[in-house]
Design a protein around this motif. Structure first.
Motif, PDB file in Angstrom:
ATOM      1  N   ASN A 213       8.888  -3.602   1.012  1.00 13.91           N
ATOM      2  CA  ASN A 213       8.901  -2.458   1.577  1.00 13.91           C
ATOM      3  C   ASN A 213      10.521  -1.730   2.521  1.00 13.91           C
ATOM      4  N   PHE A 214      10.457  -0.781   3.107  1.00  8.27           N
ATOM      5  CA  PHE A 214      11.089  -0.219   3.790  1.00  8.27           C
ATOM      6  C   PHE A 214      11.759  -1.308   4.975  1.00  8.27           C
ATOM      7  N   PHE A 215      10.922  -2.077   5.370  1.00  7.30           N
ATOM      8  CA  PHE A 215      11.419  -3.176   6.475  1.00  7.30           C
ATOM      9  C   PHE A 215      11.767  -4.374   5.763  1.00  7.30           C
ATOM     10  N   GLY A 216      11.895  -4.392   4.671  1.00  6.70           N
ATOM     11  CA  GLY A 216      12.306  -5.597   3.881  1.00  6.70           C
ATOM     12  C   GLY A 216      11.221  -6.714   3.568  1.00  6.70           C
ATOM     13  N   ALA A 217       9.806  -6.330   3.985  1.00  6.36           N
ATOM     14  CA  ALA A 217       8.790  -7.301   3.764  1.00  6.36           C
ATOM     15  C   ALA A 217       8.379  -7.404   2.241  1.00  6.36           C
ATOM     16  N   VAL A 218       7.944  -8.527   1.963  1.00  6.03           N
ATOM     17  CA  VAL A 218       7.532  -8.863   0.563  1.00  6.03           C
ATOM     18  C   VAL A 218       5.903  -8.835   0.625  1.00  6.03           C
ATOM     19  N   ASP A 219       5.157  -8.197  -0.415  1.00  5.53           N
ATOM     20  CA  ASP A 219       3.924  -8.264  -0.428  1.00  5.53           C
ATOM     21  C   ASP A 219       3.512  -8.312  -1.870  1.00  5.53           C
ATOM     22  N   ASN A 220       2.376  -9.072  -2.002  1.00  5.00           N
ATOM     23  CA  ASN A 220       1.738  -9.218  -3.271  1.00  5.00           C
ATOM     24  C   ASN A 220       0.630  -8.096  -3.232  1.00  5.00           C
ATOM     25  N   HIS A 221       0.680  -7.093  -4.042  1.00 13.55           N
ATOM     26  CA  HIS A 221      -0.180  -5.842  -4.215  1.00 13.55           C
ATOM     27  C   HIS A 221      -1.292  -6.049  -5.208  1.00 13.55           C
ATOM     28  N   ALA A 222      -1.558  -7.262  -5.811  1.00 12.56           N
ATOM     29  CA  ALA A 222      -2.442  -7.370  -6.990  1.00 12.56           C
ATOM     30  C   ALA A 222      -3.903  -7.063  -6.590  1.00 12.56           C
ATOM     31  N   ASP A 223      -4.040  -7.284  -5.181  1.00 13.27           N
ATOM     32  CA  ASP A 223      -5.590  -7.096  -4.895  1.00 13.27           C
ATOM     33  C   ASP A 223      -5.733  -5.397  -4.735  1.00 13.27           C
ATOM     34  N   ILE A 224      -4.717  -4.752  -4.395  1.00 18.17           N
ATOM     35  CA  ILE A 224      -4.770  -3.410  -3.995  1.00 18.17           C
ATOM     36  C   ILE A 224      -4.862  -2.724  -5.678  1.00 18.17           C
ATOM     37  N   VAL A 225      -4.065  -3.251  -6.489  1.00 19.61           N
ATOM     38  CA  VAL A 225      -3.940  -2.612  -7.900  1.00 19.61           C
ATOM     39  C   VAL A 225      -5.410  -2.811  -8.528  1.00 19.61           C
ATOM     40  N   LYS A 226      -6.054  -3.975  -8.256  1.00 17.27           N
ATOM     41  CA  LYS A 226      -7.548  -4.028  -8.560  1.00 17.27           C
ATOM     42  C   LYS A 226      -8.542  -3.102  -8.031  1.00 17.27           C
ATOM     43  N   GLU A 227      -8.432  -2.967  -6.862  1.00 14.98           N
ATOM     44  CA  GLU A 227      -9.323  -1.970  -6.363  1.00 14.98           C
ATOM     45  C   GLU A 227      -8.968  -0.625  -6.709  1.00 14.98           C
ATOM     46  N   ALA A 228      -7.717  -0.127  -6.895  1.00 17.67           N
ATOM     47  CA  ALA A 228      -7.387   1.060  -7.441  1.00 17.67           C
ATOM     48  C   ALA A 228      -7.727   1.461  -8.851  1.00 17.67           C
ATOM     49  N   HIS A 229      -7.874   0.415  -9.578  1.00 22.10           N
ATOM     50  CA  HIS A 229      -8.408   0.526 -11.234  1.00 22.10           C
ATOM     51  C   HIS A 229      -9.666   0.513 -11.062  1.00 22.10           C
ATOM     52  N   ASP A 230     -10.459   0.085 -10.197  1.00 21.95           N
ATOM     53  CA  ASP A 230     -11.795  -0.170  -9.964  1.00 21.95           C
ATOM     54  C   ASP A 230     -12.254   1.391  -9.791  1.00 21.95           C
ATOM     55  N   CYS A 231     -11.718   2.175  -9.058  1.00 19.56           N
ATOM     56  CA  CYS A 231     -11.778   3.468  -8.545  1.00 19.56           C
ATOM     57  C   CYS A 231     -11.205   4.695  -9.584  1.00 19.56           C
ATOM     58  N   GLY A 232     -10.696   4.046 -10.729  1.00 18.50           N
ATOM     59  CA  GLY A 232     -10.249   5.086 -11.506  1.00 18.50           C
ATOM     60  C   GLY A 232      -8.762   5.609 -11.260  1.00 18.50           C
ATOM     61  N   ALA A 233      -8.036   4.917 -10.143  1.00 14.22           N
ATOM     62  CA  ALA A 233      -6.847   5.550  -9.850  1.00 14.22           C
ATOM     63  C   ALA A 233      -5.692   4.603 -10.249  1.00 14.22           C
ATOM     64  N   LEU A 234      -4.413   5.297 -10.353  1.00 13.16           N
ATOM     65  CA  LEU A 234      -3.354   4.474 -10.855  1.00 13.16           C
ATOM     66  C   LEU A 234      -2.623   3.830  -9.707  1.00 13.16           C
ATOM     67  N   VAL A 235      -1.622   3.111  -9.710  1.00 14.96           N
ATOM     68  CA  VAL A 235      -0.698   2.226  -8.733  1.00 14.96           C
ATOM     69  C   VAL A 235       0.678   2.811  -9.079  1.00 14.96           C
ATOM     70  N   ILE A 236       1.460   3.337  -8.246  1.00 13.24           N
ATOM     71  CA  ILE A 236       2.770   3.446  -8.476  1.00 13.24           C
ATOM     72  C   ILE A 236       3.705   2.354  -7.589  1.00 13.24           C
ATOM     73  N   GLN A 237       4.597   1.678  -8.149  1.00 15.58           N
ATOM     74  CA  GLN A 237       5.047   0.986  -7.117  1.00 15.58           C
ATOM     75  C   GLN A 237       6.627   0.944  -7.153  1.00 15.58           C
ATOM     76  N   SER A 238       7.180   1.391  -6.094  1.00 13.04           N
ATOM     77  CA  SER A 238       8.680   1.355  -6.046  1.00 13.04           C
ATOM     78  C   SER A 238       9.338   0.132  -5.867  1.00 13.04           C
ATOM     79  N   VAL A 239      10.308  -0.331  -6.648  1.00  7.77           N
ATOM     80  CA  VAL A 239      10.767  -1.717  -6.243  1.00  7.77           C
ATOM     81  C   VAL A 239      12.416  -1.877  -6.274  1.00  7.77           C
ATOM     82  N   TYR A 240      12.715  -2.653  -5.859  1.00 10.33           N
ATOM     83  CA  TYR A 240      14.232  -3.013  -5.618  1.00 10.33           C
ATOM     84  C   TYR A 240      14.803  -3.875  -6.843  1.00 10.33           C
ATOM     85  N   PRO A 241      15.328  -3.553  -7.806  1.00  9.33           N
ATOM     86  CA  PRO A 241      15.433  -4.266  -8.906  1.00  9.33           C
ATOM     87  C   PRO A 241      16.392  -5.598  -8.930  1.00  9.33           C
TER      88      PRO A 241
END
Length: 448
Positions: A213-241
């Motif tokens: 993220n903008f503060f340089g912190a690394v996170d594993n968003h897999a759990d958020i992705v699952k919750e979003a999909h269970d609700c019918g929402a998409l997940v957009i992730q911006s990444v530093y290649p």
């Protein structure tokens, strides 16, 4: 000097052209413009010789602070660009090309875009990519519109640690659209799950995250992705290649749309551009993806060829049904990116990412020794991290600038309660001796 001094035509040629067009003078060509609206003078200085122009441009260039030791990132990074990148990209058949409307005349360009798309897919772990976005912020905006089209919903949850520049662009671009944005908090550098889930419902089109993220912190968003999909929402992730040489790819955790800034892939900082936004998506969403997509096909003789496919721009067949009005061709920047990635290769990218990480950790170890400075360690980081200073970060940045260092980004510019916080980035361009000297100078300023 008169405007005519810059025209190549002789008086005889001008007279002949006026005679053919039925005008008596050049001024008559502008008769439709009322006299009070015409320029009184072009105020153009005397012409210069080629030598004088070159020397003038050199003198202007010397005003730039090109010799600063750079520890500034915040979304745009000072990576080394191999000489082969410009040597290949600056070939005339590349840098003079524009939009490849006629595939039979543009096979080289189309293949370069196709290879770029392939590289982005491999890098992000996604199924399909396009090749015509201006920068990381524009890519994020296009991803939001894409999520709206796919879900027929208009609520967007966005993490507060997504690049503030991107968020500002997003709000500007969507100001006249019926889209509801909800910003969620960050705790110790990580996306605050409870805050996200509190707002997640059947009206949510997408959740926007960034990793790192903008503060340089690394996170594993897999759990958020699952919750979003269970609700019918998409997940957009911006990444530093470059970080994807070490971190999990968006595709590996189920992200639906991956975006990012491609400047770090063989493109210089260049005082803000031109840059390169990338977008990659799951196959099921490819028909909703904006911009150019190049596909491989065969001609009537069975030979492999390349064409623009699934054309969704307003200049093409879809017109008012277009998924985007992106008009400019960023393919030269994309070409540099694919050359850069090809030169590194899979192992080279991994080595580059690991080296960036090691140099960042080395910098932390030097800064730990400075009294009153605290390196924030609540989350793992890649090559960028936050420090808390004993005084205002803007003042420290100015003082370090005078000593030849661009020492980082003062977070108070975007986060009002972070006036003493500094975001520091370390790439492979920084040597151990530069890092040590950086820490020494910072210590002198903070302890004076």
């Amino acid at each position: 000097m008169k405007m005519s001094d810059f025209l190549p035509h002789t008086k005889e040629e001008i007279s002949e052209m006026l005679k053919v067009t039925g005008f008596s003078s050049v001024e008559d060509l502008f008769s439709d413009i009322s006299r009070e609206l015409r320029p009184k003078s072009f105020n153009i200085p005397q012409g210069l010789s080629e030598l004088e122009v070159v020397e003038h441009l050199k003198s202007l260039g010397l005003k730039n602070n090109v010799h600063l030791v750079n520890f500034l990132g915040a979304g745009f990074y000072d990576h080394y660009i191999p000489a082969a990148v410009d040597a290949l990209a600056n070939r005339s058949e590349f840098y003079t090309a524009y939009t490849p409307y006629q595939p039979e005349c543009s096979q080289g360009w189309l293949q370069s875009i196709y290879e770029y798309q392939t590289a982005i897919c491999e890098l992000t772990g996604m199924d399909a990519a396009n090749a015509s976005l201006y920068d990381g912020g524009t890519a994020l905006f296009e991803a939001v519109l894409m999520a709206n089209r796919i879900t027929n919903r208009n609520k967007i949850i966005i993490d507060n640690a997504v690049n503030p520049v991107y968020r500002s662009m997003l709000y500007t671009y969507t100001s006249n659209l019926n889209i509801e944005f909800i910003e969620t908090a960050v705790a110790h550098g990580q996306s605050l799950r409870a805050d996200i889930y509190k707002h997640l419902d059947d009206k949510t089109a997408a959740i926007i995250l960034q990793n790192p993220n903008f503060f340089g912190a690394v996170d594993n968003h897999a759990d958020i992705v699952k919750e979003a999909h269970d609700c019918g929402a998409l997940v957009i992730q911006s990444v530093y290649p470059v970080s994807l040489g070490m971190l999990k790819s968006p595709g590996s955790i189920g992200v639906d749309i991956a975006t990012g800034e491609g400047q770090c892939l063989g493109n210089p900082l260049s005082f803000g551009g031109p840059y390169l936004g990338f977008m990659a998506v799951k196959k099921e969403f490819v028909r909703k993806m904006p911009g150019r997509i190049v596909g491989a096909t065969e001609d009537k003789d069975g030979k492999r060829g390349f064409v623009l496919t699934l054309q969704a721009r307003e200049q093409h067949i879809r017109r008012e049904k277009a998924t985007s009005n992106i008009c400019s061709n960023e393919a030269l920047c994309a070409l540099k990116a694919v050359i850069y990635l090809s030169l590194l290769g899979k192992n080279g990218l991994k080595e580059l990412a690991e080296y960036n990480y090691r140099m960042s950790e080395l910098t932390k170890s030097f800064l730990d020794k400075i009294p009153g400075l605290e390196v924030k360690r609540s989350s793992p980081t890649f090559n960028e991290f936050v420090v808390c200073l004993p005084r205002n970060a803007e003042e420290v940045v100015d003082a370090m600038f005078k000593r030849g260092f661009a020492c980082g980004f003062p977070l108070g510019r975007f986060y009002k309660d972070m006036g003493k916080y500094l975001l520091i980035s370390v790439t492979e361009r920084r040597t151990a001796s530069e890092i040590e000297l950086f820490a020494e100078n910072l210590k002198e300023i903070l302890c004076s």
